[in-house]
Every structure is written in structure tokens, then in C-alpha cells.
Design a protein around this motif. Structure first.
Motif, PDB file in Angstrom:
ATOM      1  N   SER A   1       0.908  -1.162   0.281  1.00 40.15           N
ATOM      2  CA  SER A   1       0.040   0.029  -0.107  1.00 40.15           C
ATOM      3  C   SER A   1       0.708   1.218  -0.097  1.00 40.15           C
ATOM      4  N   VAL A   2       2.292   1.111   0.564  1.00 32.70           N
ATOM      5  CA  VAL A   2       3.089   2.308   0.596  1.00 32.70           C
ATOM      6  C   VAL A   2       4.119   2.529  -0.631  1.00 32.70           C
ATOM      7  N   LEU A   3       4.018   1.195  -1.534  1.00 34.79           N
ATOM      8  CA  LEU A   3       4.943   1.209  -2.723  1.00 34.79           C
ATOM      9  C   LEU A   3       4.668   2.703  -3.599  1.00 34.79           C
ATOM     10  N   PRO A   4       3.580   3.134  -3.796  1.00 37.55           N
ATOM     11  CA  PRO A   4       3.487   4.395  -4.587  1.00 37.55           C
ATOM     12  C   PRO A   4       4.502   5.633  -3.969  1.00 37.55           C
ATOM     13  N   LYS A   5       4.487   5.748  -2.699  1.00 39.75           N
ATOM     14  CA  LYS A   5       5.063   6.621  -2.144  1.00 39.75           C
ATOM     15  C   LYS A   5       6.615   6.508  -2.271  1.00 39.75           C
TER      16      LYS A   5
ATOM     17  N   SER B   1      15.279   0.196  -7.839  1.00 37.69           N
ATOM     18  CA  SER B   1      14.671  -1.087  -8.111  1.00 37.69           C
ATOM     19  C   SER B   1      14.524  -2.021  -6.967  1.00 37.69           C
ATOM     20  N   LEU B   2      13.304  -2.496  -6.769  1.00 34.60           N
ATOM     21  CA  LEU B   2      12.759  -3.201  -5.746  1.00 34.60           C
ATOM     22  C   LEU B   2      12.571  -4.444  -5.936  1.00 34.60           C
ATOM     23  N   GLU B   3      13.129  -5.601  -5.330  1.00 37.35           N
ATOM     24  CA  GLU B   3      12.334  -7.000  -5.485  1.00 37.35           C
ATOM     25  C   GLU B   3      12.044  -7.330  -4.193  1.00 37.35           C
ATOM     26  N   LEU B   4      10.683  -7.842  -4.173  1.00 36.62           N
ATOM     27  CA  LEU B   4       9.857  -8.111  -2.905  1.00 36.62           C
ATOM     28  C   LEU B   4       9.512  -9.649  -2.800  1.00 36.62           C
ATOM     29  N   VAL B   5      10.026 -10.316  -1.909  1.00 39.90           N
ATOM     30  CA  VAL B   5      10.165 -11.566  -1.976  1.00 39.90           C
ATOM     31  C   VAL B   5       9.045 -11.839  -0.555  1.00 39.90           C
ATOM     32  N   THR B   6       8.081 -12.751  -0.872  1.00 36.38           N
ATOM     33  CA  THR B   6       7.111 -13.283   0.297  1.00 36.38           C
ATOM     34  C   THR B   6       7.204 -14.681   0.200  1.00 36.38           C
ATOM     35  N   ILE B   7       8.042 -15.242   0.295  1.00 33.50           N
ATOM     36  CA  ILE B   7       8.126 -17.125   0.325  1.00 33.50           C
ATOM     37  C   ILE B   7       8.040 -17.055   1.836  1.00 33.50           C
ATOM     38  N   GLN B   8       7.335 -18.108   2.075  1.00 30.36           N
ATOM     39  CA  GLN B   8       7.232 -18.222   3.682  1.00 30.36           C
ATOM     40  C   GLN B   8       8.503 -19.284   4.259  1.00 30.36           C
ATOM     41  N   GLN B   9       9.371 -18.557   4.412  1.00 25.30           N
ATOM     42  CA  GLN B   9      10.696 -19.112   4.852  1.00 25.30           C
ATOM     43  C   GLN B   9      11.818 -17.736   5.289  1.00 25.30           C
ATOM     44  N   ILE B  10      12.643 -18.036   6.105  1.00 19.84           N
ATOM     45  CA  ILE B  10      13.584 -16.963   6.378  1.00 19.84           C
ATOM     46  C   ILE B  10      14.587 -17.227   5.305  1.00 19.84           C
ATOM     47  N   MET B  11      14.740 -15.959   4.640  1.00 15.60           N
ATOM     48  CA  MET B  11      15.835 -16.112   3.478  1.00 15.60           C
ATOM     49  C   MET B  11      17.210 -15.680   4.225  1.00 15.60           C
ATOM     50  N   SER B  12      18.025 -16.107   3.603  1.00 16.32           N
ATOM     51  CA  SER B  12      19.358 -16.027   4.194  1.00 16.32           C
ATOM     52  C   SER B  12      20.139 -14.966   3.633  1.00 16.32           C
TER      53      SER B  12
ATOM     54  N   PHE C   1      13.183   4.119   4.876  1.00 16.94           N
ATOM     55  CA  PHE C   1      11.687   4.283   4.347  1.00 16.94           C
ATOM     56  C   PHE C   1      10.718   3.421   5.131  1.00 16.94           C
ATOM     57  N   LEU C   2      11.261   2.178   5.288  1.00 17.31           N
ATOM     58  CA  LEU C   2      10.313   1.370   6.060  1.00 17.31           C
ATOM     59  C   LEU C   2      10.082   1.779   7.521  1.00 17.31           C
ATOM     60  N   ARG C   3      10.883   2.566   8.126  1.00 19.15           N
ATOM     61  CA  ARG C   3      11.102   3.036   9.517  1.00 19.15           C
ATOM     62  C   ARG C   3       9.936   4.265   9.274  1.00 19.15           C
ATOM     63  N   GLU C   4      10.340   5.155   8.564  1.00 21.41           N
ATOM     64  CA  GLU C   4       9.229   6.265   8.508  1.00 21.41           C
ATOM     65  C   GLU C   4       7.806   5.708   7.912  1.00 21.41           C
ATOM     66  N   ALA C   5       7.708   4.857   7.195  1.00 24.57           N
ATOM     67  CA  ALA C   5       6.357   4.287   6.584  1.00 24.57           C
ATOM     68  C   ALA C   5       5.460   3.755   7.821  1.00 24.57           C
TER      69      ALA C   5
END
Length: 314
Positions: free
Chosen positions: A114-118, A127-138, A287-291
Motif C-alpha cells: 500500500s505504500v509502494l507508490p510513495k 529497483s525493488l525485489e519483494l520476496v514473500t516466500i514463507q521461509q527465512i531468507m538467508s 523508508f520502512l522506518r518512516e512508513a
């Protein structure tokens, strides 16, 4: 390494000026230097490269075949240098590059999306790559540059910072609750089918929360996807523990035992210590902190604050 040509960007600037004008004197005026300095720089560059870049004659300097080829390389370096200078002047060094962010499905789909447009407006060249695989990425294997996790990393060469608390309650659809036995205390929850995670696939201790609701609850429908759990709840399959920040978006969902059951969990942002000062990584973390700070009410609802302060919600 000692056998490689040694030269500086300044030498290339002198080379390009002479290549474009064909005259030492004209190149010197453009560079605000002297005829002798330009000549010396060209000689030094040719000596370093061990190639002849110009033919000297009475009419000036003419590029050799090797010199002509070298112009392309020098111009590419010139373009990158100018872009770097522009970035520094504009303070936009944080806006270039690729960042891979791994985040839980709920946080990624129901908040960050929801905050991606901002984000895009603030960092148009990132360029952002968003990963939502249900595991802890290394982080150590570079599977992700930044991760949002539910439990603070323990040990290791990692930077971590808490983003926010978030609250969860038991929810059911209005239609389901209207035709099901009433729930007036926690023991009544045992009379209802529950929707939850597959126990063996819970990827973070923070998601193992059914025991905090009631130690004897056994889920009837299980999924590794919080979105699937949400959909099943909305369709009347049973009760489910869901985060307030997205369950509250659906008017057909009703909180069950709202004065009794309120769970608090945390989101943490983490990255490898080696990556912490990288401008592109720092930009995303900032950005995450402020969002999140600007959306506190989405994660920590008023009724939760009232419960934890000992007050009844009004």
C-alpha cells in the motif's frame, strides 16, 4: 597488477579534449590549463598505456587507429563520471541500484504494497525485489539484502531494529457467528473449528500463537498462507487469529472475545552488517522506518491500547 596500465581520470579528460579539438592550445583553453601541461599529460597517458594515441603533425594532433578506439572507452567513463557528479550534487546516491527485500506475506501484501507508490516517488531509480516466500531468507547467502522478520535475530553479524508492534485477535465472519454457538469465554472457543498455520511449516516462533489463545485448540484447516487463512475465515470456515492491520479492512469480519484475547507481536527489519551502510539498503530501511511510524494506528488499534492499560474500550 603491476603490469597493468596506470592512469588517472584527469589524463582521460586531457585525452578527450585533444581528441575533440585536434589542437593542444584549444584543449588547454577548454581545460583552463597550459599548452605544456596538456602535452605532458598526453605523453604520460601514451607512456602508461604503451600505445600511440595521436600522430603529431604541423596541423595538430590526429587520432591513430588505437586512439580512435580508445575514445569510446574514455567517453563512457566520462558519462559515468558526469552522472556520478550529478547524483552527488542532487543527493540522490541512495536512489540507484537493486534491493531485494524479504518480508512476511501479511506485512508485504497488506502494508508494504500500500505504500509502494510513495516509495517509487521517493526513489524512482531504485529497483525493488519483494520476496514473500514463507521461509527465512538467508542474509549470509545473499538471498536477500534486507528482511522483515517477526523475531529479533539472535547473534550473527547482523544489524536489526524493531519496526513496530502489531496486534492480533480472534476473528470470525458475521454469517458464521450468526449460526454458530456463542462465544462468551475462552473455553467456548473449543466448540468452533479453527483456521491456522500448518504446524510443521511455521517459519517463525512468533506465528505459533494458538496456544496463547487456548492450549487445547486444534485447527481444522491449516495453510502456510495467511492470505488463504483470511479467505477461509471470510468464507465462514471457522475462527482464525489474524493481524488487526488487515483483518480490520473487511467489514464482514468480527472480533471474538475482544476484551480478553489480544496478542502482541513485533516486526523487525534486519540486514547483514556489511550491507548496512550501502546507500540503496539504507534508503529502504529508512523508508520502512518512516512508513511504519506514520501508520501506527494501523498496527496498534485503540482497543488494544485500552486493554493493555487496564481500561475498557469506550
Amino acid at each position: 597488477m603491476s603490469n597493468l596500465p596506470q592512469f588517472t581520470w584527469d589524463d582521460l579528460q586531457f585525452f578527450l579534449a585533444v581528441a575533440r579539438t585536434g589542437q593542444l592550445s584549444t584543449a588547454a583553453r577548454q581545460l583552463r590549463s597550459s599548452h605544456a601541461t596538456v602535452s605532458r599529460r598526453i605523453d604520460r597517458l601514451e607512456f602508461s598505456l604503451k600505445v600511440k594515441l595521436f600522430e603529431r603533425n604541423a596541423r595538430g594532433y590526429v587520432l591513430t587507429a588505437m586512439g580512435t578506439r580508445f575514445v569510446d572507452t574514455a567517453e563512457k567513463m566520462e558519462q559515468e563520471t558526469e552522472r556520478l557528479r550529478a547524483d552527488l550534487a542532487a543527493g540522490s546516491m541512495t536512489q540507484r541500484g537493486v534491493v531485494r527485500l524479504s518480508a512476511p506475506e501479511g506485512f508485504a501484501n497488506f502494508f508494504f504494497a500500500s505504500v509502494l507508490p510513495k516509495f517509487a516517488a521517493l526513489h524512482p531509480h531504485l529497483s525493488l525485489e519483494l520476496v514473500t516466500i514463507q521461509q527465512i531468507m538467508s542474509l549470509s547467502r545473499k538471498e536477500a539484502d534486507i528482511t522483515v522478520v517477526l523475531d529479533e535475530p539472535k547473534g550473527g553479524p547482523y544489524f536489526s531494529e524493531k519496526l513496530t508492534d502489531y496486534h492480533l485477535q480472534v476473528y470470525g465472519s458475521r454469517d458464521y457467528l450468526a449460526k454458530s454457538p456463542p462465544v462468551t469465554c475462552r473455553d467456548d472457543l473449543l466448540n468452533h473449528p479453527f483456521i491456522s498455520y500448518i504446524e510443521e511449516m511455521i517459519f517463525a516462533p512468533g506465528l505459533d500463537y494458538l496456544g496463547d489463545v487456548h492450549p487445547r485448540i486444534k485447527p481444522q484447516f491449516q495453510s502456510s498462507s495467511i492470505f488463504a487463512q483470511l479467505t477461509a475465515t471470510r468464507n465462514g470456515l471457522g475462527l482464525c487469529v489474524l493481524p488487526y492491520f488487515f483483518a480490520s479492512l473487511y467489514p464482514e469480519l468480527v472480533r471474538v472475545l475482544p476484551d480478553e484475547v489480544d496478542l502482541c507481536r513485533n516486526y523487525w527489519v534486519t540486514c547483514h552488517q556489511d550491507m548496512r551502510q550501502a546507500p540503496r539498503v539504507r534508503a529502504v530501511i529508512d523508508f520502512l522506518r518512516e512508513a511504519v511510524k506514520g501508520e501506527d494506528a494501523r498496527f496498534i488499534p485503540p482497543f488494544a491500547a485500552a486493554i493493555h492499560s487496564g481500561r475498557r474500550p469506550g
